[in-house]
Design a protein around this motif. Structure first.
Motif: not given
Length: 431
Positions: A185-190, A211-212
């Motif tokens: 998820a963090l990679a998708a946001i990045s 939160t992540l």
């Protein structure tokens, strides 16, 4: 024995979930919109992730506060007619596969993971990548929380959801799977920043990125990866809060079923369930934050904090939790760092409520543990106070090696509905 409000609640929730789950984990609903309709549009997917938050708050988070509180002596039982709570209050083998609350937590957590996976897969196909990254991140929050719940409560966790005869892995794998989902998820946001359009379509209160990172810190700590826990905790902005918000039409479930009825459980007393040797200092201002005194009607101690009104928000993580994760990571690393561990611990011990985004503050003088063992005891003590009734105390008791006499069970039995439909269901733990 008096039939309780909670018995009716659990029966209703179980019936609702079974219409979508069934004994073979077929998470379809013939009366709802088809999956193609829901998962082919961004708005349909947004509606699904909003539903994840509601299911998590009402069933999983509510259940963890209830079960953990009674099992770890944070709370006392108000009505023995509440069958599930009576089992928790008694402990040991009295907690069995018939427990309706545990069955509801199990089914709800698995359903959230199943729906989150569908959202994440469908979102990856959207052309609006900013909206897609928001969907992926938001769904992952509740997926990770649900995976963390299963790994905290059961000795082994399912390898898949949506299949009748899933196999199981050690619960520590559950934490590592949650971390892996968060990293994706963090990679998708990045790659694609979350769009403002997505933020407008979901409830206010949730700080997605913080939160992540906070959940990555939490589950890295639980998995014993202290370097990763420290790095993730350092990535959280401690001036921000992230909460599940409620309204009159969708009230805070703990207030709705517990605080307002005085029929289920209440705080044990000012010790918050800690033994005398490490009980809170009576000057600790977290005691009146989490409890309030009723001077005329028993029980004397009542719930306050995040459960005192129908619209009180419940945190997804605590800024103080992140600071205590840092302290513990320093204490448990290969070469313990006593100096930085004490420094982080005292940030929580001395913190004033006005300086905490959630309004939690002990406002005490600094402590001075002389050894790593003493530091860890003080970290455990302050986790129990700072994170009171968060559902994390049972996991903490195991990690810190607290004696079994301080809790009524170590891990939970599997619901009969799982055992009856899945021959791979593991044996129940003895305690």
């Amino acid at each position: 024995m008096q039939k309780s409000i909670q018995t009716s609640i659990y029966a209703g929730l179980a019936a609702l979930l079974l219409t979508t789950a069934g004994c073979k984990k077929d998470f379809s609903n013939p009366n709802a919109a088809t999956s193609d309709q829901v998962f082919s549009s961004a708005k349909g997917l947004a509606g699904t992730v909003v539903g994840l938050q509601r299911t998590y708050a009402s069933n999983v988070a509510y259940g963890m506060s209830d079960a953990t509180g009674l099992i770890t002596n944070e709370t006392i039982l108000m009505n023995p007619g509440n069958t599930s709570e009576f089992q928790f209050s008694t402990g040991g083998t009295a907690v069995d596969g018939t427990n309706a609350l545990l069955g509801n937590v199990w089914t709800s957590a698995n359903k959230i993971i199943f729906d989150a996976n569908n959202v994440i897969n469908a979102a990856s196909k959207l052309t609006d990548k900013g909206y897609a990254s928001g969907l992926i991140a938001y769904a992952t929050i509740y997926k990770a929380l649900s995976m963390g719940c299963l790994a905290s409560y059961w000795e082994k966790v399912p390898d898949t959801v949506g299949t009748a005869t899933t196999t199981f892995s050690d619960r520590t794998i559950g934490f590592t799977r949650a971390i892996a989902a968060i990293d994706k998820a963090l990679a998708a946001i990045s790659t694609n920043a979350i769009s403002t359009a997505f933020i407008a379509d979901v409830p206010t209160g949730v700080d997605i990125v913080n939160t992540l990172y906070a959940l990555k810190a939490r589950y890295s700590l639980f998995a014993g990866n202290y370097a990763a826990a420290l790095a993730a905790a350092n990535a959280v902005d401690l001036t921000k809060r992230s909460t599940m918000n409620f309204e009159a039409a969708n009230p805070n479930p703990v207030f709705n079923f517990v605080t307002s009825t005085n029929n289920v459980y209440q705080p044990v007393d000012s010790t918050l369930g800690l033994p005398v040797a490490i009980a809170p200092d009576l000057a600790d201002k977290r005691i009146p934050f989490y409890t309030v005194i009723n001077p005329t009607i028993n029980p004397r101690f009542r719930l306050n904090g995040f459960w005192n009104t129908a619209t009180a928000a419940i945190p997804l993580y605590y800024p103080g939790e992140m600071t205590l994760i840092k302290a513990e990571a320093y204490a448990r690393q290969a070469t313990p760092d006593l100096v930085n561990g004490i420094l982080e611990l005292n940030k929580v011990v001395t913190k004033k409520a006005a300086n905490d985004p959630l309004g939690i503050g002990a406002d005490l003088t600094p402590v001075a543990p002389a050894t790593v063992a003493e530091l860890l005891t003080q970290i455990y003590r302050n986790r129990c106070i700072e994170l009171y009734l968060s559902g994390m105390k049972l996991e903490d008791m195991r990690r810190f090696g607290r004696p079994n006499s301080e809790r009524k069970r170590n891990l939970f039995p599997y619901p009969f509905r799982e055992r009856d439909s899945n021959p791979n269901t593991p044996a129940d733990p003895a305690f």
